[in-house]
Design a protein around this motif. Structure first.
Motif, PDB file in Angstrom:
ATOM      1  N   GLU A 168    -134.253  85.043  80.515  1.00 37.32           N
ATOM      2  CA  GLU A 168    -135.443  85.472  81.247  1.00 37.32           C
ATOM      3  C   GLU A 168    -135.176  85.767  82.716  1.00 37.32           C
ATOM      4  OE1 GLU A 168    -138.876  82.953  80.360  1.00 37.32           O
ATOM      5  OE2 GLU A 168    -137.937  82.431  78.439  1.00 37.32           O
ATOM      6  N   PHE A 169    -134.307  84.994  83.352  1.00 40.78           N
ATOM      7  CA  PHE A 169    -134.030  85.220  84.773  1.00 40.78           C
ATOM      8  C   PHE A 169    -132.857  86.175  84.972  1.00 40.78           C
ATOM      9  CE2 PHE A 169    -131.787  83.579  88.703  1.00 40.78           C
ATOM     10  CZ  PHE A 169    -132.530  84.344  89.577  1.00 40.78           C
ATOM     11  N   VAL A 170    -131.681  85.812  84.466  1.00 40.39           N
ATOM     12  CA  VAL A 170    -130.489  86.626  84.716  1.00 40.39           C
ATOM     13  C   VAL A 170    -130.600  87.983  84.023  1.00 40.39           C
ATOM     14  CG1 VAL A 170    -127.988  86.754  84.435  1.00 40.39           C
ATOM     15  CG2 VAL A 170    -129.059  84.585  85.094  1.00 40.39           C
ATOM     16  N   ASN A 171    -130.960  88.007  82.737  1.00 44.97           N
ATOM     17  CA  ASN A 171    -130.987  89.271  81.997  1.00 44.97           C
ATOM     18  C   ASN A 171    -132.247  90.094  82.254  1.00 44.97           C
ATOM     19  OD1 ASN A 171    -128.482  88.709  80.888  1.00 44.97           O
ATOM     20  ND2 ASN A 171    -129.297  87.991  78.947  1.00 44.97           N
ATOM     21  N   GLU A 172    -133.410  89.456  82.327  1.00 49.52           N
ATOM     22  CA  GLU A 172    -134.671  90.195  82.465  1.00 49.52           C
ATOM     23  C   GLU A 172    -135.179  90.267  83.900  1.00 49.52           C
ATOM     24  OE1 GLU A 172    -137.415  88.484  79.666  1.00 49.52           O
ATOM     25  OE2 GLU A 172    -136.001  88.715  78.001  1.00 49.52           O
ATOM     26  N   GLY A 173    -134.631  89.448  84.800  1.00 46.36           N
ATOM     27  CA  GLY A 173    -134.999  89.533  86.211  1.00 46.36           C
ATOM     28  C   GLY A 173    -136.287  88.836  86.609  1.00 46.36           C
ATOM     29  N   ASP A 174    -136.781  87.910  85.815  1.00 46.08           N
ATOM     30  CA  ASP A 174    -138.018  87.200  86.140  1.00 46.08           C
ATOM     31  C   ASP A 174    -137.695  86.049  87.104  1.00 46.08           C
ATOM     32  OD1 ASP A 174    -140.368  85.765  86.285  1.00 46.08           O
ATOM     33  OD2 ASP A 174    -140.698  85.703  84.111  1.00 46.08           O
ATOM     34  N   GLU A 175    -137.864  86.300  88.418  1.00 47.82           N
ATOM     35  CA  GLU A 175    -137.509  85.300  89.427  1.00 47.82           C
ATOM     36  C   GLU A 175    -138.370  84.046  89.346  1.00 47.82           C
ATOM     37  OE1 GLU A 175    -137.111  86.667  93.427  1.00 47.82           O
ATOM     38  OE2 GLU A 175    -135.728  88.272  92.858  1.00 47.82           O
ATOM     39  N   SER A 176    -139.593  84.146  88.808  1.00 50.34           N
ATOM     40  CA  SER A 176    -140.443  82.959  88.707  1.00 50.34           C
ATOM     41  C   SER A 176    -139.818  81.922  87.782  1.00 50.34           C
ATOM     42  CB  SER A 176    -141.841  83.333  88.217  1.00 50.34           C
ATOM     43  OG  SER A 176    -141.803  83.756  86.861  1.00 50.34           O
ATOM     44  N   ILE A 177    -139.010  82.369  86.835  1.00 56.33           N
ATOM     45  CA  ILE A 177    -138.322  81.452  85.925  1.00 56.33           C
ATOM     46  C   ILE A 177    -137.321  80.601  86.708  1.00 56.33           C
ATOM     47  CG2 ILE A 177    -136.716  81.334  83.953  1.00 56.33           C
ATOM     48  CD1 ILE A 177    -139.607  82.030  83.220  1.00 56.33           C
ATOM     49  N   ALA A 178    -136.682  81.194  87.714  1.00 56.53           N
ATOM     50  CA  ALA A 178    -135.724  80.437  88.517  1.00 56.53           C
ATOM     51  C   ALA A 178    -136.424  79.271  89.203  1.00 56.53           C
ATOM     52  CB  ALA A 178    -135.052  81.342  89.542  1.00 56.53           C
ATOM     53  N   ASP A 179    -137.602  79.515  89.775  1.00 52.35           N
ATOM     54  CA  ASP A 179    -138.342  78.444  90.436  1.00 52.35           C
ATOM     55  C   ASP A 179    -138.740  77.351  89.451  1.00 52.35           C
ATOM     56  OD1 ASP A 179    -138.147  79.777  92.840  1.00 52.35           O
ATOM     57  OD2 ASP A 179    -140.099  80.747  92.629  1.00 52.35           O
ATOM     58  N   GLU A 180    -139.021  77.745  88.219  1.00 49.54           N
ATOM     59  CA  GLU A 180    -139.427  76.782  87.192  1.00 49.54           C
ATOM     60  C   GLU A 180    -138.244  75.977  86.660  1.00 49.54           C
ATOM     61  OE1 GLU A 180    -141.044  76.939  82.589  1.00 49.54           O
ATOM     62  OE2 GLU A 180    -141.524  78.629  83.899  1.00 49.54           O
ATOM     63  N   LEU A 181    -137.093  76.628  86.500  1.00 48.96           N
ATOM     64  CA  LEU A 181    -135.963  75.987  85.812  1.00 48.96           C
ATOM     65  C   LEU A 181    -134.903  75.381  86.726  1.00 48.96           C
ATOM     66  CD1 LEU A 181    -135.414  78.532  82.910  1.00 48.96           C
ATOM     67  CD2 LEU A 181    -136.785  76.443  82.911  1.00 48.96           C
ATOM     68  N   LEU A 182    -134.871  75.788  87.998  1.00 44.07           N
ATOM     69  CA  LEU A 182    -133.890  75.229  88.924  1.00 44.07           C
ATOM     70  C   LEU A 182    -134.552  74.155  89.778  1.00 44.07           C
ATOM     71  CD1 LEU A 182    -132.139  78.468  90.236  1.00 44.07           C
ATOM     72  CD2 LEU A 182    -131.375  76.957  88.392  1.00 44.07           C
ATOM     73  N   ALA A 183    -133.910  72.993  89.876  1.00 44.31           N
ATOM     74  CA  ALA A 183    -134.417  71.926  90.733  1.00 44.31           C
ATOM     75  C   ALA A 183    -134.388  72.398  92.192  1.00 44.31           C
ATOM     76  CB  ALA A 183    -133.558  70.677  90.563  1.00 44.31           C
ATOM     77  N   PRO A 184    -135.298  71.902  93.032  1.00 47.22           N
ATOM     78  CA  PRO A 184    -135.315  72.311  94.445  1.00 47.22           C
ATOM     79  C   PRO A 184    -133.984  72.036  95.152  1.00 47.22           C
ATOM     80  CG  PRO A 184    -137.282  71.033  93.917  1.00 47.22           C
ATOM     81  CD  PRO A 184    -136.384  70.979  92.710  1.00 47.22           C
ATOM     82  N   ASP A 185    -133.259  71.000  94.723  1.00 51.84           N
ATOM     83  CA  ASP A 185    -131.966  70.676  95.328  1.00 51.84           C
ATOM     84  C   ASP A 185    -130.789  71.177  94.479  1.00 51.84           C
ATOM     85  OD1 ASP A 185    -132.397  68.918  93.241  1.00 51.84           O
ATOM     86  OD2 ASP A 185    -131.706  67.143  94.334  1.00 51.84           O
ATOM     87  N   TYR A 186    -131.061  72.203  93.647  1.00 53.62           N
ATOM     88  CA  TYR A 186    -130.037  72.806  92.786  1.00 53.62           C
ATOM     89  C   TYR A 186    -128.815  73.213  93.602  1.00 53.62           C
ATOM     90  CZ  TYR A 186    -127.755  76.538  90.096  1.00 53.62           C
ATOM     91  OH  TYR A 186    -126.841  77.329  89.458  1.00 53.62           O
ATOM     92  N   VAL A 187    -127.629  72.994  93.023  1.00 50.46           N
ATOM     93  CA  VAL A 187    -126.373  73.407  93.647  1.00 50.46           C
ATOM     94  C   VAL A 187    -125.528  74.104  92.593  1.00 50.46           C
ATOM     95  CG1 VAL A 187    -124.264  72.655  94.824  1.00 50.46           C
ATOM     96  CG2 VAL A 187    -126.425  71.465  95.256  1.00 50.46           C
ATOM     97  N   ARG A 188    -124.991  75.282  92.965  1.00 48.37           N
ATOM     98  CA  ARG A 188    -124.090  76.033  92.089  1.00 48.37           C
ATOM     99  C   ARG A 188    -122.723  76.075  92.751  1.00 48.37           C
ATOM    100  NH1 ARG A 188    -124.263  80.266  88.199  1.00 48.37           N
ATOM    101  NH2 ARG A 188    -122.533  81.720  88.408  1.00 48.37           N
ATOM    102  N   TYR A 189    -121.715  75.652  91.999  1.00 54.12           N
ATOM    103  CA  TYR A 189    -120.333  75.692  92.456  1.00 54.12           C
ATOM    104  C   TYR A 189    -119.679  76.884  91.770  1.00 54.12           C
ATOM    105  CZ  TYR A 189    -121.627  70.916  93.601  1.00 54.12           C
ATOM    106  OH  TYR A 189    -122.266  69.813  94.080  1.00 54.12           O
TER     107      TYR A 189
END
Length: 149
Positions: free
Chosen positions: A17-38
């Motif tokens: 939904e986010f990466v393939n379809e581009g729905d940025e609201s999904i990122a806010d729903e699925l990523l924690a506010p303190d999310y970290v990507r290495y």
């Protein structure tokens, strides 16, 4: 549905939904506010939710038909790992390079920590050198090109 199945569903939604379809609201729903990507390919090596969202937006602009297919997924405890294939066409500016119209297909691995239905950490490694070579931005060494040809 068990915790590992629920965690897999969270990661699938992030990719589909986010990466393939581009729905940025999904990122806010699925990523924690303190999310970290290495990610060794991220400019800083580490990204928070805003930087990750901006990176996905940049990829979607450069490769509007880009899509990640999840080939295999494994979950244990709070970790979800997937092996994927990304495909697309270079139809927009990418890292300062004008569109080439070239297509690409690369593989990658990502491991996500899922806590309370949200992704808190990601460790990712995708074949960015292969991407740049397939787009013609980085040359393929002569000896490798001869072996492949």
């Amino acid at each position: 549905m068990g915790q590992t199945d629920e965690s897999k569903a969270v990661v699938r939604r992030l990719i589909n939904e986010f990466v393939n379809e581009g729905d940025e609201s999904i990122a806010d729903e699925l990523l924690a506010p303190d999310y970290v990507r290495y990610d060794p390919d991220a400019p800083s090596g580490v990204q928070g939710p805003d930087e990750f969202t901006a990176m996905i937006g940049m990829f979607q602009s450069a490769f509007p038909d880009g899509e990640i297919s999840i080939e295999e997924m494994i979950a244990e405890g709070d970790l979800v790992v997937f092996r994927g294939t990304e495909r697309g066409t270079h139809d927009g500016e990418f890292m300062g390079h004008e569109p080439t119209g070239e297509t690409f297909e690369i593989t990658g691995l990502a491991m996500h920590r899922v806590e309370d239905g949200r992704i808190t950490e990601t460790w990712a490694n995708w074949d960015m050198l292969g991407l740049l070579q397939q787009l013609g931005i980085v040359p393929v060494p002569d000896d490798l090109a001869e072996m492949a040809g």
